[in-house]
Scaffold this motif. Structure first.
Motif, mmCIF file in Angstrom:
data_model
loop_
_atom_site.group_PDB
_atom_site.id
_atom_site.type_symbol
_atom_site.label_atom_id
_atom_site.label_comp_id
_atom_site.label_asym_id
_atom_site.label_seq_id
_atom_site.Cartn_x
_atom_site.Cartn_y
_atom_site.Cartn_z
ATOM 1 N N ALA A 59 -6.903 -16.173 41.529
ATOM 2 C CA ALA A 59 -6.314 -15.768 40.250
ATOM 3 C C ALA A 59 -7.233 -14.764 39.565
ATOM 4 C CB ALA A 59 -6.104 -16.985 39.359
ATOM 5 N N SER A 60 -6.659 -13.668 39.098
ATOM 6 C CA SER A 60 -7.486 -12.610 38.522
ATOM 7 C C SER A 60 -6.813 -12.010 37.299
ATOM 8 C CB SER A 60 -7.747 -11.514 39.553
ATOM 9 O OG SER A 60 -6.601 -10.710 39.729
ATOM 10 N N MET A 61 -7.610 -11.208 36.603
ATOM 11 C CA MET A 61 -7.112 -10.537 35.413
ATOM 12 C C MET A 61 -6.536 -9.166 35.722
ATOM 13 S SD MET A 61 -10.225 -11.624 32.916
ATOM 14 C CE MET A 61 -11.435 -11.081 34.113
ATOM 15 N N ASP A 62 -7.056 -8.533 36.786
ATOM 16 C CA ASP A 62 -6.646 -7.152 37.059
ATOM 17 C C ASP A 62 -6.491 -6.862 38.548
ATOM 18 O OD1 ASP A 62 -9.246 -7.283 37.897
ATOM 19 O OD2 ASP A 62 -10.046 -5.862 36.427
ATOM 20 N N GLY A 63 -6.495 -7.893 39.364
ATOM 21 C CA GLY A 63 -6.423 -7.706 40.803
ATOM 22 C C GLY A 63 -7.772 -7.808 41.482
ATOM 23 N N LEU A 64 -8.857 -7.681 40.727
ATOM 24 C CA LEU A 64 -10.202 -7.780 41.281
ATOM 25 C C LEU A 64 -11.052 -8.840 40.603
ATOM 26 C CD1 LEU A 64 -11.434 -4.118 41.979
ATOM 27 C CD2 LEU A 64 -10.298 -5.719 43.522
ATOM 28 N N HIS A 65 -11.100 -8.845 39.274
ATOM 29 C CA HIS A 65 -12.003 -9.739 38.544
ATOM 30 C C HIS A 65 -11.375 -11.123 38.368
ATOM 31 C CE1 HIS A 65 -13.445 -5.700 37.375
ATOM 32 N NE2 HIS A 65 -14.627 -6.283 37.464
ATOM 33 N N PRO A 66 -11.997 -12.170 38.935
ATOM 34 C CA PRO A 66 -11.438 -13.510 38.803
ATOM 35 C C PRO A 66 -11.437 -13.978 37.352
ATOM 36 C CG PRO A 66 -13.198 -13.451 40.461
ATOM 37 C CD PRO A 66 -13.249 -12.157 39.718
ATOM 38 N N ASN A 67 -10.417 -14.743 36.983
ATOM 39 C CA ASN A 67 -10.480 -15.467 35.719
ATOM 40 C C ASN A 67 -11.126 -16.821 35.996
ATOM 41 O OD1 ASN A 67 -8.459 -16.986 36.954
ATOM 42 N ND2 ASN A 67 -6.809 -16.162 35.701
ATOM 43 N N GLY A 68 -11.079 -17.729 35.030
ATOM 44 C CA GLY A 68 -11.725 -19.014 35.219
ATOM 45 C C GLY A 68 -11.200 -19.766 36.433
ATOM 46 N N GLU A 69 -9.881 -19.794 36.589
ATOM 47 C CA GLU A 69 -9.287 -20.455 37.753
ATOM 48 C C GLU A 69 -9.712 -19.751 39.038
ATOM 49 O OE1 GLU A 69 -4.845 -21.490 39.604
ATOM 50 O OE2 GLU A 69 -5.043 -20.201 37.833
ATOM 51 N N GLY A 70 -9.703 -18.425 39.000
ATOM 52 C CA GLY A 70 -10.060 -17.647 40.183
ATOM 53 C C GLY A 70 -11.497 -17.839 40.612
ATOM 54 N N MET A 71 -12.397 -18.050 39.661
ATOM 55 C CA MET A 71 -13.789 -18.307 40.021
ATOM 56 C C MET A 71 -13.909 -19.572 40.862
ATOM 57 S SD MET A 71 -16.118 -16.098 39.019
ATOM 58 C CE MET A 71 -16.438 -14.801 37.803
ATOM 59 N N GLY A 72 -13.187 -20.614 40.461
ATOM 60 C CA GLY A 72 -13.204 -21.845 41.240
ATOM 61 C C GLY A 72 -12.623 -21.640 42.627
ATOM 62 N N GLN A 73 -11.554 -20.856 42.706
ATOM 63 C CA GLN A 73 -10.950 -20.579 44.002
ATOM 64 C C GLN A 73 -11.903 -19.788 44.884
ATOM 65 O OE1 GLN A 73 -7.541 -18.611 42.267
ATOM 66 N NE2 GLN A 73 -6.183 -20.323 42.741
ATOM 67 N N LEU A 74 -12.562 -18.769 44.309
ATOM 68 C CA LEU A 74 -13.487 -17.948 45.084
ATOM 69 C C LEU A 74 -14.662 -18.781 45.597
ATOM 70 C CD1 LEU A 74 -14.144 -15.142 46.143
ATOM 71 C CD2 LEU A 74 -15.171 -14.604 43.921
ATOM 72 N N ALA A 75 -15.155 -19.693 44.771
ATOM 73 C CA ALA A 75 -16.227 -20.581 45.225
ATOM 74 C C ALA A 75 -15.770 -21.429 46.406
ATOM 75 C CB ALA A 75 -16.682 -21.473 44.070
ATOM 76 N N ARG A 76 -14.558 -21.949 46.336
ATOM 77 C CA ARG A 76 -14.041 -22.757 47.447
ATOM 78 C C ARG A 76 -13.865 -21.911 48.699
ATOM 79 N NH1 ARG A 76 -11.072 -24.914 43.160
ATOM 80 N NH2 ARG A 76 -9.181 -23.766 43.693
ATOM 81 N N PHE A 77 -13.372 -20.681 48.532
ATOM 82 C CA PHE A 77 -13.215 -19.793 49.685
ATOM 83 C C PHE A 77 -14.565 -19.559 50.357
ATOM 84 C CE2 PHE A 77 -9.486 -17.385 47.445
ATOM 85 C CZ PHE A 77 -8.701 -18.518 47.527
ATOM 86 N N TRP A 78 -15.590 -19.315 49.533
ATOM 87 C CA TRP A 78 -16.929 -19.069 50.075
ATOM 88 C C TRP A 78 -17.408 -20.263 50.901
ATOM 89 C CZ3 TRP A 78 -20.274 -14.828 49.447
ATOM 90 C CH2 TRP A 78 -21.577 -15.026 49.863
ATOM 91 N N LEU A 79 -17.261 -21.444 50.365
ATOM 92 C CA LEU A 79 -17.740 -22.646 51.032
ATOM 93 C C LEU A 79 -16.913 -22.954 52.283
ATOM 94 C CD1 LEU A 79 -18.393 -24.758 47.833
ATOM 95 C CD2 LEU A 79 -20.139 -23.771 49.345
ATOM 96 N N GLU A 80 -15.618 -22.730 52.208
ATOM 97 C CA GLU A 80 -14.745 -23.025 53.340
ATOM 98 C C GLU A 80 -14.907 -22.038 54.484
ATOM 99 O OE1 GLU A 80 -10.723 -23.194 51.930
ATOM 100 O OE2 GLU A 80 -11.174 -24.727 50.428
ATOM 101 N N SER A 81 -15.396 -20.851 54.196
ATOM 102 C CA SER A 81 -15.440 -19.802 55.205
ATOM 103 C C SER A 81 -16.823 -19.630 55.835
ATOM 104 C CB SER A 81 -14.990 -18.473 54.594
ATOM 105 O OG SER A 81 -15.842 -18.087 53.524
#
Length: 215
Positions: A189-211
């Motif tokens: 989830a992002s604000m402009d297609g690149l910068h994560p919002n609060g929800e997106g930060m959690g998702q990006l952290a999970r992606f990092w750990l899962e990958s």
């Protein structure tokens, strides 16, 4: 915190900034923008969530908004000055997280030159911190959620693959760990297609750990 916890440093761009924790000249996220971004404290950032999950503690975060990896832009992550600042007062990192390159894509940096500069960055990291473990993330973009932002950068997604291949090659040649977020083919989830919002930060952290980004 226990002294047995590993020191972890971060090298990145605007996605990894937070006011008071990253250089003041290039901050994108901070508490004063929390109502808009949903990222109100460093604990909301992807990198702090990853550091917590790894059982580590932050040493330094040298992330700059608008910065590139390659020499095509300003304050490139491959520069020795930025790499030196991953240490603090003689304390060196045990682990370094690298997530950078989206500004190179947005600026149409030549993928081959990008790959060469990415490898230079990793070589300089090894020279400065030969004992450090290093994990590098491939690049992905976000989907637009409810946002007041009108400047949208989702078009970058169509140009990612040559840069991600360059990252994979450079990391493999250097013998470092790859968090291949792009292979998951998921977006945050992002604000402009690149910068994560609060929800997106959690998702990006999970992606990092899962990958593959966990210790």
């Amino acid at each position: 915190m226990s002294d047995t916890k590993k020191y972890i440093s971060v090298l990145g761009d605007s996605i990894s900034t937070f006011d008071g924790f990253t250089p003041p000249g290039g901050v994108y996220y901070g508490p004063s923008f929390g109502d808009i971004t949903g990222v109100s404290s460093p604990e909301d950032t992807w990198w702090m969530q990853v550091i917590r999950a790894m059982g580590g503690r932050l040493l330094a975060n040298n992330s700059w908004s608008g910065s590139t990896v390659s020499m095509v832009g300003s304050l490139p992550a491959c520069s020795p000055s930025r790499i030196r600042k991953l240490a603090v007062e003689g304390v060196t990192p045990d682990h370094i997280l690298v997530l950078a390159g989206l500004n190179d894509v947005n600026m149409y940096a030549d993928p081959q030159a990008f790959g060469a500069d990415y490898r230079t960055m990793l070589d300089r990291i090894r020279a400065a911190y030969p004992q450090a473990q290093v994990t590098c993330g491939t690049l992905t973009t976000g989907y637009l959620s409810a946002t007041p932002f009108t400047h949208q950068l989702g078009h970058v997604r169509d140009r990612l693959e040559p840069y991600n291949e360059a990252i994979r090659t450079a990391v493999a040649e250097a013998g470092y760990r790859l968090a291949d977020i792009a292979r998951l083919d998921r977006r945050y989830a992002s604000m402009d297609g690149l910068h994560p919002n609060g929800e997106g930060m959690g998702q990006l952290a999970r992606f990092w750990l899962e990958s593959g980004g966990a210790l």
